[in-house]
Design an enzyme around this catalytic site. Structure first.
Site, PDB file in Angstrom:
ATOM      1  N   TYR A 101       5.167  -6.259  -6.455  1.00 10.59           N
ATOM      2  CA  TYR A 101       3.896  -6.495  -5.758  1.00 10.59           C
ATOM      3  C   TYR A 101       3.268  -7.796  -6.223  1.00 10.59           C
ATOM      4  O   TYR A 101       2.769  -8.585  -5.411  1.00 10.59           O
ATOM      5  CB  TYR A 101       2.968  -5.310  -6.026  1.00 10.59           C
ATOM      6  CG  TYR A 101       1.626  -5.391  -5.352  1.00 10.59           C
ATOM      7  CD1 TYR A 101       1.500  -5.136  -3.992  1.00 10.59           C
ATOM      8  CD2 TYR A 101       0.476  -5.687  -6.078  1.00 10.59           C
ATOM      9  CE1 TYR A 101       0.258  -5.195  -3.362  1.00 10.59           C
ATOM     10  CE2 TYR A 101      -0.766  -5.746  -5.459  1.00 10.59           C
ATOM     11  CZ  TYR A 101      -0.870  -5.490  -4.108  1.00 10.59           C
ATOM     12  OH  TYR A 101      -2.100  -5.556  -3.493  1.00 10.59           O
ATOM     13  N   HIS A 136      -5.026   4.720  -6.621  1.00 12.80           N
ATOM     14  CA  HIS A 136      -5.393   3.982  -7.814  1.00 12.80           C
ATOM     15  C   HIS A 136      -6.128   4.898  -8.789  1.00 12.80           C
ATOM     16  O   HIS A 136      -6.399   6.058  -8.497  1.00 12.80           O
ATOM     17  CB  HIS A 136      -6.253   2.773  -7.427  1.00 12.80           C
ATOM     18  CG  HIS A 136      -5.501   1.734  -6.659  1.00 12.80           C
ATOM     19  ND1 HIS A 136      -5.594   1.605  -5.294  1.00 12.80           N
ATOM     20  CD2 HIS A 136      -4.622   0.784  -7.067  1.00 12.80           C
ATOM     21  CE1 HIS A 136      -4.808   0.607  -4.894  1.00 12.80           C
ATOM     22  NE2 HIS A 136      -4.208   0.100  -5.950  1.00 12.80           N
TER      23      HIS A 136
END
Length: 310
Positions: free
Chosen positions: A135, A179
């Protein structure tokens, strides 16, 4: 009459949704195509969308996102999909003659052993954190592409905002792909409802993270839209202070009203020990995040109860 036509990629995600929910959004004609309407991994489709819709400004917030578990389980997708999306949107905008693009990046671009607070000029000066390396590489590519476009064209305002970790309304609350803070909210709320007196924390809980309320990032984005010329080429958007993982669990427990205790699984990965952004450029730009941690958690928990809790 609208100020102009603004395209938000990832308009259905947490960041894009909060940008669209901001009060200033009503002054613009907003384009926010979902994936069923526009596949951002398809370069030809993206090019055609730009030609047909002619946006004046692009806010690029799209991408495949997730926490440690998701990044570790699907590194190929996090690299390949995000590289394709970043390249297609940025180059599609350039080819269509769009003069202003705000690229949203991530603090995972910083070296894993970077000295805190993390300063924008230290990107690409050290090894990345392995748990989200794919990422990070994709986000670095998009930032550098914007840099190169500005270097070739003095009139191109292609700039990058680097938010710290985010949480807030429109977030994902499944611990498998969310998250940290929404995962904590979900775990503690589940414990509250089930009557459990313990909640597990990965690692010893001493790793430090900087979490900003997502509507505050939206506010910074709209400030950038209003005066893109004053924005540096790359700039952190954050709080300038952080908290230990244990502190976030404690804050969520206090907001929710759970009175149990926390256990620690020391065998689990925890990522970098600290990720704190330098806000020197942001302060010089004239902006700070207005929402306190407990206020943000309370508002996010209310959103969770209204939209996700069963």
């Amino acid at each position: 009459m609208a100020l102009g036509r603004l395209l938000i990629t990832g308009g259905g995600g947490m960041v894009g949704s909060n940008i669209r929910a901001h009060g200033v959004a009503g002054e613009w004609e907003i384009l926010a195509p979902r994936s069923a309407e526009l596949d951002l991994t398809d370069a030809a489709a993206v090019d055609a969308y730009f030609v047909s819709n002619k946006p004046d400004i692009v806010v690029h917030a799209a991408g495949r996102v997730g926490g440690i578990q998701a990044n570790m389980a699907h590194p190929v997708a996090f690299l390949e999909e995000n590289i394709a999306i970043g390249r297609n949107v940025i180059m599609g905008a350039r080819k269509a003659g769009v003069g202003t693009l705000i690229n949203l990046a991530s603090t995972c671009m910083y070296p894993r052993k970077g000295e805190s607070p993390l300063r924008e000029e230290t990107i690409l000066t050290g090894q990345l954190e392995p748990t989200n390396e794919g990422y990070a590489i994709a986000k670095i590519m998009a930032m550098k592409l914007c840099d190169y476009i500005r270097a070739e064209d003095a009139n191109a305002q292609y700039k990058t905002l680097i938010p710290c970790n985010l949480y807030g309304p429109y977030d994902k609350f499944d611990p498998k792909n969310s998250h940290l803070l929404p995962a904590i909210i979900r775990k503690v709320d589940d414990a509250m409802k089930s009557g459990s007196d313990t909640v597990e924390i990965w690692g010893d809980g001493t790793a430090r993270r900087e979490f900003m309320y997502a509507p505050d990032l939206a506010d910074a984005v709209w400030k950038a839209v209003s005066n893109i010329g004053a924005l540096p080429g790359a700039m952190n958007v954050g709080l300038g202070h952080d908290h230990a993982i244990n502190d976030y669990y404690a804050a969520v427990a206090e907001v929710i009203g759970w009175k149990g205790t926390f256990t620690h699984d020391l065998s689990r990965p925890v990522g970098m020990k600290q990720k704190l952004c330098s806000t020197q450029r942001q302060t010089a730009w004239g902006w700070h995040a207005p929402t306190s941690l407990k206020t943000g958690i309370a508002q996010t928990y209310q959103f969770y109860l209204e939209h996700h809790a069963t």
